[in-house]
Write an enzyme that holds these catalytic residues in place. Structure first.
Site, PDB file in Angstrom:
ATOM      1  N   ASN A   3      -1.586  -0.279   7.374  1.00 50.53           N
ATOM      2  CA  ASN A   3      -0.934  -1.544   7.732  1.00 50.53           C
ATOM      3  C   ASN A   3      -0.059  -2.082   6.609  1.00 50.53           C
ATOM      4  O   ASN A   3       0.187  -3.271   6.521  1.00 50.53           O
ATOM      5  CB  ASN A   3      -1.972  -2.561   8.204  1.00 50.53           C
ATOM      6  N   HIS A  40      -1.687  -5.344   1.491  1.00 49.76           N
ATOM      7  CA  HIS A  40      -2.906  -6.146   1.318  1.00 49.76           C
ATOM      8  C   HIS A  40      -2.496  -7.549   0.916  1.00 49.76           C
ATOM      9  O   HIS A  40      -1.546  -7.729   0.161  1.00 49.76           O
ATOM     10  CB  HIS A  40      -3.802  -5.557   0.222  1.00 49.76           C
ATOM     11  N   LYS A  98       0.834  -1.198   0.000  1.00 47.21           N
ATOM     12  CA  LYS A  98       0.000   0.000   0.000  1.00 47.21           C
ATOM     13  C   LYS A  98       0.878   1.261   0.000  1.00 47.21           C
ATOM     14  O   LYS A  98       2.089   1.175   0.254  1.00 47.21           O
ATOM     15  CB  LYS A  98      -0.919  -0.043   1.222  1.00 47.21           C
ATOM     16  N   GLU A 147      -9.040 -11.483  -7.397  1.00 46.65           N
ATOM     17  CA  GLU A 147      -8.189 -10.297  -7.255  1.00 46.65           C
ATOM     18  C   GLU A 147      -7.054 -10.300  -8.277  1.00 46.65           C
ATOM     19  O   GLU A 147      -6.693  -9.250  -8.813  1.00 46.65           O
ATOM     20  CB  GLU A 147      -7.625 -10.233  -5.829  1.00 46.65           C
ATOM     21  N   TYR A 190     -12.505  -4.443  -3.305  1.00 49.30           N
ATOM     22  CA  TYR A 190     -13.049  -4.882  -2.018  1.00 49.30           C
ATOM     23  C   TYR A 190     -14.461  -5.467  -2.141  1.00 49.30           C
ATOM     24  O   TYR A 190     -14.889  -6.202  -1.257  1.00 49.30           O
ATOM     25  CB  TYR A 190     -12.968  -3.758  -0.980  1.00 49.30           C
TER      26      TYR A 190
HETATM   27  P1  ADP Z   1      -7.024  -7.428   5.814  1.00 49.96           P
HETATM   28  O1  ADP Z   1      -6.295  -6.393   4.982  1.00 49.96           O
HETATM   29  O2  ADP Z   1      -6.213  -7.850   7.016  1.00 49.96           O
HETATM   30  O3  ADP Z   1      -7.534  -8.585   5.014  1.00 49.96           O
HETATM   31  P2  ADP Z   1      -9.756  -6.452   5.873  1.00 49.96           P
HETATM   32  O4  ADP Z   1      -9.978  -7.128   4.574  1.00 49.96           O
HETATM   33  O5  ADP Z   1     -10.702  -6.765   6.996  1.00 49.96           O
HETATM   34  O6  ADP Z   1      -8.283  -6.687   6.446  1.00 49.96           O
HETATM   35  O7  ADP Z   1      -9.791  -4.865   5.677  1.00 49.96           O
HETATM   36  C1  ADP Z   1      -9.136  -4.294   4.565  1.00 49.96           C
HETATM   37  C2  ADP Z   1      -8.326  -3.086   4.993  1.00 49.96           C
HETATM   38  O8  ADP Z   1      -9.218  -2.068   5.458  1.00 49.96           O
HETATM   39  C3  ADP Z   1      -7.377  -3.295   6.158  1.00 49.96           C
HETATM   40  O9  ADP Z   1      -6.141  -3.848   5.752  1.00 49.96           O
HETATM   41  C4  ADP Z   1      -7.227  -1.901   6.707  1.00 49.96           C
HETATM   42  O10 ADP Z   1      -6.312  -1.129   5.965  1.00 49.96           O
HETATM   43  C5  ADP Z   1      -8.609  -1.314   6.491  1.00 49.96           C
HETATM   44  N1  ADP Z   1      -9.523  -1.433   7.655  1.00 49.96           N
HETATM   45  C6  ADP Z   1     -10.147  -2.553   8.085  1.00 49.96           C
HETATM   46  N2  ADP Z   1     -10.967  -2.282   9.124  1.00 49.96           N
HETATM   47  C7  ADP Z   1     -10.879  -0.965   9.349  1.00 49.96           C
HETATM   48  C8  ADP Z   1     -11.504  -0.078  10.286  1.00 49.96           C
HETATM   49  N3  ADP Z   1     -12.388  -0.502  11.165  1.00 49.96           N
HETATM   50  N4  ADP Z   1     -11.175   1.238  10.236  1.00 49.96           N
HETATM   51  C9  ADP Z   1     -10.298   1.682   9.325  1.00 49.96           C
HETATM   52  N5  ADP Z   1      -9.689   0.909   8.418  1.00 49.96           N
HETATM   53  C10 ADP Z   1      -9.954  -0.409   8.422  1.00 49.96           C
HETATM   54 MG    MG Z   2      -9.037  -8.653   3.515  1.00 45.50          MG
END
Ligand code: ADP
Ligand code: MG
Length: 202
Positions: A157, A160, A15, A171, A55
């Site tokens: 974070n 992805h 990211k 994807e 997403y």
């Molecule tokens: P992952 O990336 O671990 O698979 P998710 O698919 O649940 O996580 O969410 C996608 C991305 O959305 C996360 O990596 C993070 O950057 C962001 N995200 C998830 N939940 C939240 C939240 N409650 N508030 C803000 N950003 C979030």
């Molecule tokens: Mg995810």
């Protein structure tokens, strides 16, 4: 015959914060060192609609992301911003659109044994505050649900990674054209996957 696990593929995106923190090499290194193979890679600045589509490839994602956030608040004894997972999910997608388009990302297709769960293990849990030490998110960044909510933005974070085989397939198609993925052999695969490991001694 069922597909051999060594041909599994997954999608990783470094990211914009990962690129800005100069972590491209470090992140790629972690996947390379475990024995996974990079079969496609490019730098891009995505559009908001490309991110939204990404997403929404999983029809359940919006609800699941909302549920995960709410659970994390409850676990910490903090009141969630809303009790409705769909509402939280919708808010997250808006924040993600801004996050992903803020600068270049690096999109990577990765192949190797159990690529989807292996990559998720190396990447770590969604929230850097609680992701394990030793994972990319646990080692290189310090964001949290509370920080993201306080500042009304997505959790930063770094990376992805596809959450399931089904997501990975969709994807990869969403980010790469067929001819952008390259099938080739790595010399190290002889040690990782050869049944007899013969041909080593002269
Ligand atoms: P992952 O990336 O671990 O698979 P998710 O698919 O649940 O996580 O969410 C996608 C991305 O959305 C996360 O990596 C993070 O950057 C962001 N995200 C998830 N939940 C939240 C939240 N409650 N508030 C803000 N950003 C979030
Ligand atoms: Mg995810």
């Amino acid at each position: 015959m069922p597909k051999h696990p060594k041909t599994d593929r997954t999608l990783v995106i470094i990211k914009p914060d990962g690129v800005q923190r100069s972590l491209i090499g470090e992140i790629l290194g972690r996947f390379e060192k475990v024995g996974l193979k990079i079969v496609g890679m490019k730098m891009a600045v995505p559009t908001p609609s490309h991110v939204e589509k990404h997403y929404n490839l999983d029809p359940n994602w919006k609800r699941l992301v909302g549920e995960k956030a709410i659970q994390s608040y409850i676990k910490k004894g903090v009141k969630p911003p809303s009790d409705d997972p769909l509402k939280v999910g919708a808010q997250v997608i808006e924040r993600l659109k801004k996050y992903f388009v803020s600068g270049p990302v690096v999109v990577i297709a990765i192949e190797g044994a159990h690529a989807v769960p292996m990559v998720r293990k190396i990447v770590g849990g969604t929230e850097p505050l609680s992701s394990d030490v030793g994972t990319i998110r646990g080692d290189f960044v310090l964001d949290s649900y509370v920080m993201a909510d306080t500042d009304n933005r997505a959790i930063r974070n770094l990376i992805h990674a596809s959450g399931s085989e089904t997501d990975a397939e969709k994807e990869l198609k969403h980010w790469f054209k067929k001819d952008e993925l390259i099938s080739y052999k790595l010399i190290s695969e002889q040690i990782l996957y050869d049944v007899n490991m013969d041909g080593l001694l002269e």
